[in-house]
Scaffold this active site. Structure first.
Site, short mmCIF file in Angstrom:
data_model
loop_
_atom_site.label_atom_id
_atom_site.label_comp_id
_atom_site.label_asym_id
_atom_site.label_seq_id
_atom_site.Cartn_x
_atom_site.Cartn_y
_atom_site.Cartn_z
N VAL A 163 -7.86 8.55 -20.31
CA VAL A 163 -7.04 7.57 -20.91
C VAL A 163 -7.96 5.76 -20.74
O VAL A 163 -9.10 6.95 -20.16
CB VAL A 163 -5.88 6.90 -20.06
N TYR A 192 -9.04 15.89 -6.43
CA TYR A 192 -7.51 15.24 -7.40
C TYR A 192 -7.60 15.86 -7.81
O TYR A 192 -6.00 15.42 -7.98
CB TYR A 192 -8.42 14.10 -8.08
N THR A 200 -9.17 3.62 -19.40
CA THR A 200 -8.95 2.66 -17.93
C THR A 200 -10.10 3.09 -17.59
O THR A 200 -11.27 3.43 -17.61
CB THR A 200 -7.95 3.08 -17.04
N ASP A 215 0.72 -1.03 -0.57
CA ASP A 215 0.14 0.38 0.00
C ASP A 215 0.89 0.99 0.34
O ASP A 215 1.67 0.70 0.77
CB ASP A 215 -0.96 0.10 1.18
N VAL A 216 0.70 1.79 -1.26
CA VAL A 216 1.91 3.41 -1.10
C VAL A 216 1.33 3.99 -0.49
O VAL A 216 2.18 4.95 -0.31
CB VAL A 216 1.87 3.89 -2.64
N PRO A 247 -0.60 12.37 -18.41
CA PRO A 247 -1.18 11.50 -19.12
C PRO A 247 -3.12 12.55 -19.30
O PRO A 247 -3.65 13.63 -17.82
CB PRO A 247 -2.48 10.55 -18.13
N GLY A 248 -3.93 12.70 -20.15
CA GLY A 248 -5.12 12.85 -20.10
C GLY A 248 -6.10 12.36 -20.20
O GLY A 248 -5.88 11.26 -18.75
#
Length: 257
Positions: free
Chosen positions: A186, A153, A188, A60-61, A183-184
């Site tokens: 994506v 965010y 995902t 877990d970062v 990134p713009g």
């Protein structure tokens, strides 16, 4: 042989980066949350099939001890840590007046503190090795511009940009470069979730929010994980040796900075 570690690599952009760096010849450690174990193992197997060494690690970062362990296990199992890609991140789509303190902290724990911990632990390892290295962080178009309903965010991604600039200055004497990829839109799972949440807030069908945002892309399409991985490949390789402290847009022409 250089060793790269990519966080959040079970799927999405992280997986695309891991596979690209493997094709570039790096041995690769991939990490993600334990709940992503099956997908992470699939990523590891795809990397090994390319012909390099690969390990899959759970962590877990947002947790300091977890990040220390991820760095130590990467160096212990693969011999060093030469490229760190702090890719793991989460999104939140919500009006600022409806965001509670705990919700704010959750986003910043992963996107802000997580990048900070990955940057600093990787730098300690690279300084101890004495051979320099490349540290990369997941920025965003939201590192360059604030967007309504994505305010928390965006604030976490602006933090990545600031950390990248400061770290680049502090660690340059050790031969470590620090850059972020931004990134713009994506294709995902994360962006599918953002589209869904925006649709619910604005009362439009699933897919309409993504379509509206994509209309502002100069190159006429949303990006793929592979588009982002190409930039990361450059930033992780020797051709970017004289480049540090930058947060580079890879968005098809949405934000011009």
């Amino acid at each position: 042989m250089t060793v790269a570690h990519i966080t959040g690599a079970a799927r999405g952009i992280g997986k695309s980066i891991a596979l690209r760096l493997a094709r570039d010849g790096h041995d690769v450690a991939v990490s993600d949350l334990a709940v992503m174990a099956a997908e992470l193992e699939a990523t590891r197997k795809e990397i090994e099939a390319i012909g390099v060494r690969a390990v899959a690690l759970h962590g877990d970062v947002s947790d300091p001890e977890s990040v220390r362990r991820l760095v130590a296990e990467t160096a212990g199992q693969l011999g060093s840590l030469d490229v760190m890609v702090a890719n793991a991140g989460i999104a939140q789509t919500k009006a600022l007046l409806e965001v509670g303190p705990d919700e704010y902290d959750k986003v910043h724990a992963v996107n802000g503190r997580g990048v900070f911990l990955c940057y600093t632990e990787a730098a300690r390892q690279m300084i101890a090795q004495g051979t320099g290295g490349k540290i990369l962080g997941a920025g965003s178009i939201a590192s360059h511009k604030g967007f309504a309903l994505l305010g928390v965010y965006c604030s976490s991604k602006f933090a990545v940009r600031a950390l990248t600039q400061a770290a680049a200055q502090e660690w340059a004497p050790h031969g470590i470069t620090v850059n972020a990829y931004c990134p713009g839109i994506v294709a995902t799972t994360m962006w599918e979730e953002i589209d869904h949440d925006l649709g619910e807030i604005n009362g439009v069908e699933t897919g309409e929010s993504m379509k509206e945002m994509a209309a502002g892309i100069s190159l006429g399409r949303v990006s793929t994980g592979e588009d982002v991985a190409k930039l990361v490949s450059f930033l992780a390789g020797p051709d970017s040796d004289y480049m540090t402290g930058q947060s580079v847009l890879v968005d098809g022409g949405m934000i011009f900075a």
